[in-house]
Design an enzyme around this catalytic site. Sequence first.
Site, PDB file in Angstrom:
ATOM      1  N   CYS A 130      -0.936  11.854  -6.633  1.00 25.96           N
ATOM      2  CA  CYS A 130      -1.353  12.136  -5.277  1.00 25.96           C
ATOM      3  C   CYS A 130      -1.591  13.612  -5.116  1.00 25.96           C
ATOM      4  CB  CYS A 130      -0.213  11.764  -4.328  1.00 25.96           C
ATOM      5  SG  CYS A 130      -0.525  10.288  -3.444  1.00 25.96           S
ATOM      6  N   LYS A 170       0.856  -1.192   0.000  1.00 23.44           N
ATOM      7  CA  LYS A 170       0.000   0.000   0.000  1.00 23.44           C
ATOM      8  C   LYS A 170       0.893   1.244   0.000  1.00 23.44           C
ATOM      9  CE  LYS A 170      -3.385   2.919   0.823  1.00 23.44           C
ATOM     10  NZ  LYS A 170      -4.402   3.241  -0.213  1.00 23.44           N
TER      11      LYS A 170
HETATM   12  C1  LIG Z   1      -9.428   0.904  -2.801  1.00 23.82           C
HETATM   13  C2  LIG Z   1      -8.335   1.417  -3.689  1.00 23.82           C
HETATM   14  C3  LIG Z   1      -7.204   1.966  -3.113  1.00 23.82           C
HETATM   15  C4  LIG Z   1      -6.156   2.419  -3.925  1.00 23.82           C
HETATM   16  N1  LIG Z   1      -5.020   2.903  -3.324  1.00 23.82           N
HETATM   17  C5  LIG Z   1      -3.954   3.217  -4.098  1.00 23.82           C
HETATM   18  C6  LIG Z   1      -2.697   3.532  -3.507  1.00 23.82           C
HETATM   19  O1  LIG Z   1      -2.542   3.574  -2.281  1.00 23.82           O
HETATM   20  N2  LIG Z   1      -1.656   3.812  -4.321  1.00 23.82           N
HETATM   21  C7  LIG Z   1      -1.761   3.763  -5.697  1.00 23.82           C
HETATM   22  O2  LIG Z   1      -0.770   4.001  -6.393  1.00 23.82           O
HETATM   23  N3  LIG Z   1      -2.944   3.452  -6.291  1.00 23.82           N
HETATM   24  C8  LIG Z   1      -4.023   3.165  -5.530  1.00 23.82           C
HETATM   25  N4  LIG Z   1      -5.195   2.776  -6.129  1.00 23.82           N
HETATM   26  C9  LIG Z   1      -5.298   2.719  -7.602  1.00 23.82           C
HETATM   27  C10 LIG Z   1      -5.029   1.298  -8.109  1.00 23.82           C
HETATM   28  O3  LIG Z   1      -3.714   0.898  -7.765  1.00 23.82           O
HETATM   29  C11 LIG Z   1      -5.206   1.212  -9.643  1.00 23.82           C
HETATM   30  O4  LIG Z   1      -4.254   2.055 -10.266  1.00 23.82           O
HETATM   31  C12 LIG Z   1      -6.599   1.606 -10.131  1.00 23.82           C
HETATM   32  O5  LIG Z   1      -7.599   1.107  -9.269  1.00 23.82           O
HETATM   33  C13 LIG Z   1      -6.870   1.085 -11.565  1.00 23.82           C
HETATM   34  O6  LIG Z   1      -6.807  -0.328 -11.621  1.00 23.82           O
HETATM   35  P1  LIG Z   1      -8.126  -1.277 -11.649  1.00 23.82           P
HETATM   36  O7  LIG Z   1      -8.934  -0.860 -12.848  1.00 23.82           O
HETATM   37  O8  LIG Z   1      -7.606  -2.662 -11.724  1.00 23.82           O
HETATM   38  O9  LIG Z   1      -8.860  -1.006 -10.366  1.00 23.82           O
HETATM   39  C14 LIG Z   1      -6.269   2.346  -5.340  1.00 23.82           C
HETATM   40  C15 LIG Z   1      -7.430   1.802  -5.916  1.00 23.82           C
HETATM   41  C16 LIG Z   1      -8.458   1.337  -5.122  1.00 23.82           C
HETATM   42  C17 LIG Z   1      -9.678   0.736  -5.771  1.00 23.82           C
END
Ligand SMILES: Cc1cc2nc3c(=O)[nH]c(=O)nc-3n(C[C@H](O)[C@H](O)[C@H](O)COP(=O)(O)O)c2cc1C
Length: 310
Positions: A128, A43
């Site tokens: 961020c 995370k």
């Molecule tokens: C619950 C949640 C928490 C996330 N927290 C982070 C994070 O801490 N750091 C990060 O780089 N991306 C974070 N993301 C983004 C995901 O890493 C990813 O880039 C984004 O969800 C797109 O991928 P997906 O379509 O498979 O969900 C988060 C996404 C979700 C759904």
Amino acid sequence: MLKTTFLDYTYDNPLMNASGVHCMTGSELDELAASKAGALITKSATLAERAGNPEPRYADVPLGSINSMGLPNHGVAYYLDYALNYQENHDAPLFFSVAGTSVQENIDLLQKVQDSGFSGITELNLSCPNVPGKPQVAYDFPLTEDILTRVFSFFTKPLGVKLPPYFDMAHFDQMAAILNKFPLVYVNSINSIGNGLYIDEASDEVVIRPKGGFGGIGGEYVKPTALANVRAFYTRLKPEIKIIGTGGILTGQDAYEHLLCGATMLQVGTQLHKEGPAVFERIAGELEAIMEQKGYRTIDEFRGQLKTIN
Ligand SMILES: Cc1cc2nc3c(=O)[nH]c(=O)nc-3n(C[C@H](O)[C@H](O)[C@H](O)COP(=O)(O)O)c2cc1C
């Protein structure tokens, strides 16, 4: 069949979790390590522990997810501790995500990683919030260049950056030109598509509490944008900078398309949240079946080989 070399290490397959999903605690990370995921990432850590935003702050919706988590995490010391332990017991290098909420915090986080015994791969999450009222770091191009200049004045371990999606050809060109100036080992595209809004049909209400219901979108909604970003950076970055493809990977076909666009590793966020760590075995099996049907024995035979229409 799915073996993937990334930097100096050959992983069993290219699949991993996306940072933020199933990686907040040591036990969640252990579950990923025990799953069929080829690799795992922690995370995004800040210097101090953060509680994040009030709940509900995540919702599964039919075509994906919406979230405004507010970076809840146990703080960098917790994840470094996990990482040092992990590397004692595993050969595969761990990915370690950091996300400062200011320029100085980003520098301080990376200084801690640099000074530690961590021997894996670090991911700087540039998607961020930085200063309230200003866009996130990676939408501020001069600031991105500034931060990377400062980072590479002292950081000597392998470093990648996690980027938000871009939607304009000029932005692909400009960001790639900046990234090409630095000894980055990879670019990870994409983070969530920022600030979407999902409305519940029955109640006329938003589905998450923070920011009036606005939140980052993941899942099926984002695949075309993710593929475009993977392709745009694959065709613009110097070959030393690998691409990690993230966004909208639910099936072996989605994984295959990311590889066709040029990705080396693949991250699964929303679908991992919906399905749990068994998702990796399923997607790996589906990807192998597609490769068999098309007559490929290794991913290298088709990586980046997307066909265009003349
Ligand atoms: C619950 C949640 C928490 C996330 N927290 C982070 C994070 O801490 N750091 C990060 O780089 N991306 C974070 N993301 C983004 C995901 O890493 C990813 O880039 C984004 O969800 C797109 O991928 P997906 O379509 O498979 O969900 C988060 C996404 C979700 C759904």
